[in-house]
Design an enzyme around this catalytic site. Structure first.
Site, PDB file in Angstrom:
ATOM      1  N   HIS A 307     -21.931  93.423  53.603  1.00  0.00           N
ATOM      2  CA  HIS A 307     -23.095  93.720  54.437  1.00  0.00           C
ATOM      3  C   HIS A 307     -22.867  95.031  55.172  1.00  0.00           C
ATOM      4  O   HIS A 307     -21.756  95.321  55.619  1.00  0.00           O
ATOM      5  CB  HIS A 307     -23.351  92.588  55.449  1.00  0.00           C
ATOM      6  CG  HIS A 307     -24.713  92.638  56.052  1.00  0.00           C
ATOM      7  ND1 HIS A 307     -25.027  93.453  57.124  1.00  0.00           N
ATOM      8  CD2 HIS A 307     -25.863  91.970  55.740  1.00  0.00           C
ATOM      9  CE1 HIS A 307     -26.300  93.287  57.437  1.00  0.00           C
ATOM     10  NE2 HIS A 307     -26.831  92.405  56.615  1.00  0.00           N
ATOM     11  N   ASP A 364     -28.544  87.311  51.786  1.00  0.00           N
ATOM     12  CA  ASP A 364     -29.472  87.621  50.695  1.00  0.00           C
ATOM     13  C   ASP A 364     -29.078  86.888  49.413  1.00  0.00           C
ATOM     14  O   ASP A 364     -29.945  86.451  48.649  1.00  0.00           O
ATOM     15  CB  ASP A 364     -29.484  89.136  50.432  1.00  0.00           C
ATOM     16  CG  ASP A 364     -29.975  89.925  51.631  1.00  0.00           C
ATOM     17  OD1 ASP A 364     -31.001  89.538  52.192  1.00  0.00           O
ATOM     18  OD2 ASP A 364     -29.319  90.907  52.010  1.00  0.00           O
TER      19      ASP A 364
END
Length: 427
Positions: A307, A364
């Site tokens: 991330h 995600d």
């Protein structure tokens, strides 16, 4: 710690105050920089080192993997709250009482009917239109049906605008999906909870009753909460900067949807599924693709791992991983795409290359898996992200307007041609 910073330019020293946040974040206040230095500015592409505002809404510590809404940990909220409670918290600053929550939900339901002329707009879109484009257009179109500007100094006006967008937005979300699938459009069922109603509007078939699945309801509730706000990301900054021109709430939210659409932002969970589809088409060998991901000379990139903000782990991913397992176990789906996803997850959590670099599956990755298992088409993934992010956008817009923040107007460093003489086209 010193409460000032000293900057030396061309032999001259200038002092600037520092600002310390409630979690001990320190920022240098350069509001007076251009004035005291005769026009010197800073340059910070992507604003990675620039605080555009002070905010009381969301705290994020990427190094420690901490995310809190208004001081409440994301872990507590995901486990104990429902989405509307979190929406109320983000927008108004405190968790609602039972009475306030009941009124909030009732007021939202009273605003859940979308003007029937909106159907004419959605009918004009071809089925091939991406649902994010449809959603952004319909949200902007709501302005035409609610033309009066919001008096931000009136609590009543602000409250009405909040419940109006929270009421109508899920209808637009469901319509964007049903338009794509050629299904009749539905206004929902006001006897249901907020999340249950979203699911029914999206999935009800015209020739059969819709039966709620508690595990699916719980999963969507958690996903919406986990996506509800994330500090000054691209779409949230967009909402604030558009709103700073005193554009209305609907127009500002529409701009946020467009910003979220990009594959580097909200489109990341769609990119995960597209990657999984590509791996399946190539034979489904997860070990091959893990090797490709580790090869710096290979253009392949593993989507949904690591991330930009979280340097350790994504706290949202830890929560939603458990939910993903529950959904897959409950639905008992046999899907080679989901099998590939589980294979990649297992290898990433045990492979030294990924573990050492803290390239863990992020939110995600898991949200894409859950949405696919629920039967939500891949092009709708970012739309679901927008539904979750809506309360954060509203809260950020409201905070910005109540603080009467100035219009956003970044500077630049010009690197083009210096002054030139004009020559006529004949020469």
């Amino acid at each position: 710690m010193s409460n000032k910073a000293i900057l030396e330019i061309n032999g001259q020293k200038h002092e600037f105050p520092t600002v310390t946040g409630s979690e001990n974040e320190v920022a240098i206040d350069i509001t007076s920089l251009r004035a005291v230095t005769n026009g010197v500015t800073t340059i910070d592409p992507g604003f990675k080192n620039t605080g555009s505002c002070v905010s009381e809404i969301t705290f994020l510590d990427g190094e420690k993997g901490i995310l809190r809404y208004r001081g409440y940990s994301i872990e507590d909220l995901a486990e104990k709250a429902d989405f509307l409670e979190v929406a109320y918290l983000l927008i108004f600053g405190e968790l609602p009482t039972k009475e306030a929550l009941g009124k909030f939900h009732a007021d939202i339901k009273s605003e859940s009917v979308v003007d029937d002329d909106i159907r004419k707009i959605i009918d004009a879109f071809p089925k091939s239109a991406h649902p994010m484009g449809v959603l952004s257009s319909l949200t902007s179109a709501l302005t035409a049906f609610n033309p009066s500007s919001v008096n931000v100094d009136s609590q009543e006006d602000m409250y009405k605008s909040v419940v109006r967008i929270l009421g109508k937005f899920p209808v637009l979300v469901a319509w964007a999906m049903r338009k794509k699938q050629g299904l009749p459009l539905d206004y929902g069922d006001n006897t249901l909870g907020y999340v249950e109603n979203v699911l029914k509007m999206m999935f009800k078939q015209p020739n059969e009753d819709y039966v709620q699945n508690k595990i699916i309801v719980n999963a969507l509730n958690k996903l919406l909460i986990l996506h509800a706000d994330h500090e000054q990301n691209c779409s949230t900054s967009t909402v604030r900067i558009v709103g700073s021109s005193h554009a209305g709430l609907f127009a500002s939210i529409s701009a946020g949807i467009s910003a979220l659409w990009g594959p580097l932002h909200g489109g990341a969970n769609q990119a995960v599924l597209e990657m999984l589809e590509a791996i399946k088409a190539d034979g489904g060998d997860t070990k091959k693709y893990m090797a490709k991901a580790k090869d710096k000379s290979d253009p392949f990139r593993l989507m949904g791992f690591g991330h930009r903000v979280y340097k350790n782990f994504d706290p949202r991913a830890k929560i939603i991983k458990v939910t993903a397992d529950e959904v897959l176990n409950d639905l008992g789906i046999e899907d080679p795409i989901l099998d590939i996803a589980k294979g990649l997850e297992k290898e990433a959590l045990t492979d030294a290359y990924f573990v050492d670099r803290k390239l863990y599956p992020n939110v995600d990755f898991y949200s894409g898996i859950i949405y696919r298992a629920m039967g939500i088409p891949v092009e709708m993934f970012t739309v679901m992200f927008a539904l979750g992010r809506l309360p954060g956008w509203i809260g950020q817009w409201r905070e910005m307007r109540l603080r009467k923040e100035p219009i956003g107007r970044p500077r630049q460093i010009y690197t083009g041609s210096t002054q030139r003489s004009f020559e006529s086209v004949a020469k």
